[in-house]
Design an enzyme around this catalytic site. Structure first.
Site, PDB file in Angstrom:
ATOM      1  N   ASP A 124       0.857  -1.179   0.000  1.00 33.59           N
ATOM      2  CA  ASP A 124       0.000   0.000   0.000  1.00 33.59           C
ATOM      3  C   ASP A 124       0.899   1.237   0.000  1.00 33.59           C
ATOM      4  O   ASP A 124       2.119   1.111  -0.031  1.00 33.59           O
ATOM      5  CB  ASP A 124      -0.933   0.000   1.223  1.00 33.59           C
ATOM      6  CG  ASP A 124      -0.188   0.194   2.535  1.00 33.59           C
ATOM      7  OD1 ASP A 124       1.069   0.293   2.534  1.00 33.59           O
ATOM      8  OD2 ASP A 124      -0.847   0.256   3.578  1.00 33.59           O
ATOM      9  N   ASP A 128       1.438   4.795   2.246  1.00 39.60           N
ATOM     10  CA  ASP A 128       1.059   5.445   3.500  1.00 39.60           C
ATOM     11  C   ASP A 128       1.581   6.878   3.533  1.00 39.60           C
ATOM     12  O   ASP A 128       2.754   7.127   3.216  1.00 39.60           O
ATOM     13  CB  ASP A 128       1.675   4.681   4.695  1.00 39.60           C
ATOM     14  CG  ASP A 128       1.446   3.183   4.623  1.00 39.60           C
ATOM     15  OD1 ASP A 128       0.309   2.755   4.816  1.00 39.60           O
ATOM     16  OD2 ASP A 128       2.421   2.439   4.346  1.00 39.60           O
ATOM     17  N   ASP A 143      -3.283   4.785   2.595  1.00 39.36           N
ATOM     18  CA  ASP A 143      -3.631   5.178   3.967  1.00 39.36           C
ATOM     19  C   ASP A 143      -3.164   6.600   4.211  1.00 39.36           C
ATOM     20  O   ASP A 143      -1.990   6.913   3.972  1.00 39.36           O
ATOM     21  CB  ASP A 143      -2.916   4.279   4.993  1.00 39.36           C
ATOM     22  CG  ASP A 143      -3.692   3.020   5.309  1.00 39.36           C
ATOM     23  OD1 ASP A 143      -4.765   2.812   4.708  1.00 39.36           O
ATOM     24  OD2 ASP A 143      -3.217   2.252   6.162  1.00 39.36           O
TER      25      ASP A 143
HETATM   26  N1  DCP Z   1       1.964   0.252  11.811  1.00 38.23           N
HETATM   27  C1  DCP Z   1       1.983  -0.287  13.073  1.00 38.23           C
HETATM   28  N2  DCP Z   1       0.852  -0.828  13.609  1.00 38.23           N
HETATM   29  C2  DCP Z   1      -0.287  -0.854  12.895  1.00 38.23           C
HETATM   30  C3  DCP Z   1      -0.321  -0.322  11.609  1.00 38.23           C
HETATM   31  C4  DCP Z   1       0.835   0.214  11.085  1.00 38.23           C
HETATM   32  O1  DCP Z   1       3.011  -0.280  13.726  1.00 38.23           O
HETATM   33  N3  DCP Z   1      -1.391  -1.392  13.445  1.00 38.23           N
HETATM   34  C5  DCP Z   1       3.164   0.866  11.253  1.00 38.23           C
HETATM   35  C6  DCP Z   1       4.270  -0.064  10.929  1.00 38.23           C
HETATM   36  C7  DCP Z   1       4.279  -0.135   9.445  1.00 38.23           C
HETATM   37  C8  DCP Z   1       3.643   1.149   9.015  1.00 38.23           C
HETATM   38  O2  DCP Z   1       2.811   1.542  10.080  1.00 38.23           O
HETATM   39  O3  DCP Z   1       5.561  -0.247   8.952  1.00 38.23           O
HETATM   40  C9  DCP Z   1       2.857   1.036   7.763  1.00 38.23           C
HETATM   41  O4  DCP Z   1       2.057  -0.130   7.755  1.00 38.23           O
HETATM   42  P1  DCP Z   1       2.062  -1.098   6.515  1.00 38.23           P
HETATM   43  O5  DCP Z   1       1.202  -2.252   6.887  1.00 38.23           O
HETATM   44  O6  DCP Z   1       1.703  -0.358   5.284  1.00 38.23           O
HETATM   45  O7  DCP Z   1       3.569  -1.617   6.467  1.00 38.23           O
HETATM   46  P2  DCP Z   1       4.748  -1.258   5.493  1.00 38.23           P
HETATM   47  O8  DCP Z   1       4.491   0.027   4.798  1.00 38.23           O
HETATM   48  O9  DCP Z   1       5.975  -1.356   6.307  1.00 38.23           O
HETATM   49  O10 DCP Z   1       4.739  -2.462   4.491  1.00 38.23           O
HETATM   50  P3  DCP Z   1       4.261  -2.518   2.971  1.00 38.23           P
HETATM   51  O11 DCP Z   1       5.459  -2.155   2.181  1.00 38.23           O
HETATM   52  O12 DCP Z   1       3.836  -3.912   2.745  1.00 38.23           O
HETATM   53  O13 DCP Z   1       3.137  -1.546   2.786  1.00 38.23           O
HETATM   54 MG    MG Z   2       2.758   0.358   3.647  1.00 35.06          MG
END
Ligand code: DCP
Ligand code: MG
Length: 397
Positions: free
Chosen positions: A204, A206, A321
């Site tokens: 996604d 963010d 997001d």
């Molecule tokens: N995050 C968190 N707890 C949550 C939601 C999010 O700690 N309940 C934080 C950690 C993640 C960041 O927000 O790194 C963004 O969430 P993502 O699920 O989008 O994770 P990533 O961006 O790291 O992974 P991807 O590349 O798959 O989007």
């Molecule tokens: Mg992400």
């Protein structure tokens, strides 16, 4: 027996937030094996087991070279008996039978397919599987009532399970920036999550939004969402005032300013240039892999009947997001939303267990001094916690 002289001795601190973990992983075969077992445990809501595998995986990701011998692992933290057994098997045979059995199990495959729907978590997937629903077809035929998020998730299933490229994230960033600035001049928009850590792709996109004047950000998201919608950029959106608190398991949640936390979960309609649409030559290896995934047995057949049509479309769906924080909490929000998930989790564990502090995406509370510690930058938060500063590109635990 173990050859003392040949063994490489790695020294690795035990909390992931004490280590520098780049995207350069020298042990992908081992970490992918452990990651699959962690994912399977997460899908089955076996949290203790999941975190144990995630910690082992992260230790191996932090090593400066490939492990070739079990003896290389001596002295390393977090490697439990089960993880060691998996590592041992993979070092010996190149694969672990437990990993392969799991990967091919009906339950794992069904959980993957169903939780691949935006809005469907492990609990819902488990309930459906118990009703005999394991594929998208069976779900559609079952007449199950789906909420709006799940309906949108099903509708855009294929797109949302394609990796998002950095260039796509940047294109969405341009649109978001323009709309946010039109609603609130002076607002600051930051790409967070995996892309801020330097990942080339993500599941996604963010963004964190704030304004240098405290309070100016209040009520921003509903306006941004309705403007994006009126301009045709949103396929789905849900805006919440303080969703973080609902899922937050940390204790630092009491101060009243936290009620302002706003979040928008959306599915963005991203227009693609003629040269980069799916009818054109695939422009990245990830896209090629995804296309071949369409024919894998894991992808339920039939739901992609519009596959040909979708490849001629000039747009794709992307999960986006948006998070808004007041400037006073910005550093905490930035740190908390940059990840990785394990890095965040380890940082909160470090704060609680080693420093008697409570860290969240809003604040840092010192239990002994009974007060919140202010911070205007991520560097200050690391300093409050007695940790060496780790930049985003080295938080890929
Ligand atoms: N995050 C968190 N707890 C949550 C939601 C999010 O700690 N309940 C934080 C950690 C993640 C960041 O927000 O790194 C963004 O969430 P993502 O699920 O989008 O994770 P990533 O961006 O790291 O992974 P991807 O590349 O798959 O989007
Ligand atoms: Mg992400």
């Amino acid at each position: 027996q173990i050859n003392e002289a040949a063994a490489v001795v790695f020294s690795v601190p035990s909390y992931a937030c004490q280590r520098r973990t780049t995207l350069q992983n020298h042990n992908t075969v081992l970490t992918e094996a452990l990651s699959l077992l962690a994912e399977n445990a997460e899908l089955n809501e076996e949290d203790g087991r999941a975190i144990a595998f995630r910690r082992s995986e992260a230790v191996l990701k932090a090593l400066p070279k490939a492990v070739t011998n079990l003896a290389d692992l001596r002295g390393l933290p977090c490697l439990g008996e089960h993880s060691l057994k998996i590592i041992k098997d993979v070092l010996k045979d190149g694969v672990s039978s437990e990993v392969e059995t799991t990967r091919q199990s009906d339950r794992y495959k069904a959980l993957k397919v169903l939780t691949g729907i935006f809005g469907v978590g492990a609990k819902t997937a488990d309930r459906w599987i118990k009703m005999g629903i394991s594929t998208l077809h069976q779900l559609q035929a079952s007449g199950q009532t789906l909420n709006q998020a799940q309906q949108a998730g099903l509708e855009h299933y294929e797109d949302l399970n394609q990796p998002v490229a950095k260039a796509e994230a940047d294109a969405i960033g341009d649109v978001v920036q323009k709309v946010v600035l039109s609603v609130l001049p002076g607002a600051l928009i930051t790409l967070i999550g995996g892309f801020r850590r330097g990942k080339p792709t993500g599941h996604d996109v963010d963004f964190l939004i704030t304004h240098p004047e405290e309070g100016r950000e209040v009520g921003l998201l509903p306006k941004v969402a309705s403007l994006l919608k009126s301009q045709g950029f949103l396929l789905y959106q849900k805006t919440t005032r303080n969703s973080y608190l609902e899922s937050d398991d940390g204790p630092a949640r009491l101060s009243s300013n936290m009620d302002r936390f706003e979040r928008c979960f959306s599915i963005f309609k991203l227009e693609m240039n003629p040269g980069t649409t799916r009818s054109g030559t695939p422009r990245s290896s990830s896209r090629t892999e995804s296309q071949s995934d369409d024919h894998s047995p894991q992808t339920p057949g039939g739901v992609h009947e519009n596959g040909l049509e979708s490849r001629r479309r000039s747009w794709r769906a992307v999960r986006v997001d948006l998070v808004v924080s007041p400037i006073s909490q910005f550093a905490f929000a930035l740190l908390g939303w940059t990840g990785s998930k394990l890095f965040e989790r380890e940082m909160r564990r470090w704060a609680g267990h080693e420093k008697a502090m409570s860290l969240s995406s809003h604040a840092l509370y010192d239990t002994k001094q009974r007060r919140y510690l202010r911070a205007a930058s991520e560097e200050e938060i690391f300093a409050h916690l007695g940790l060496e500063y780790i930049p985003p590109s080295q938080r890929n635990a």
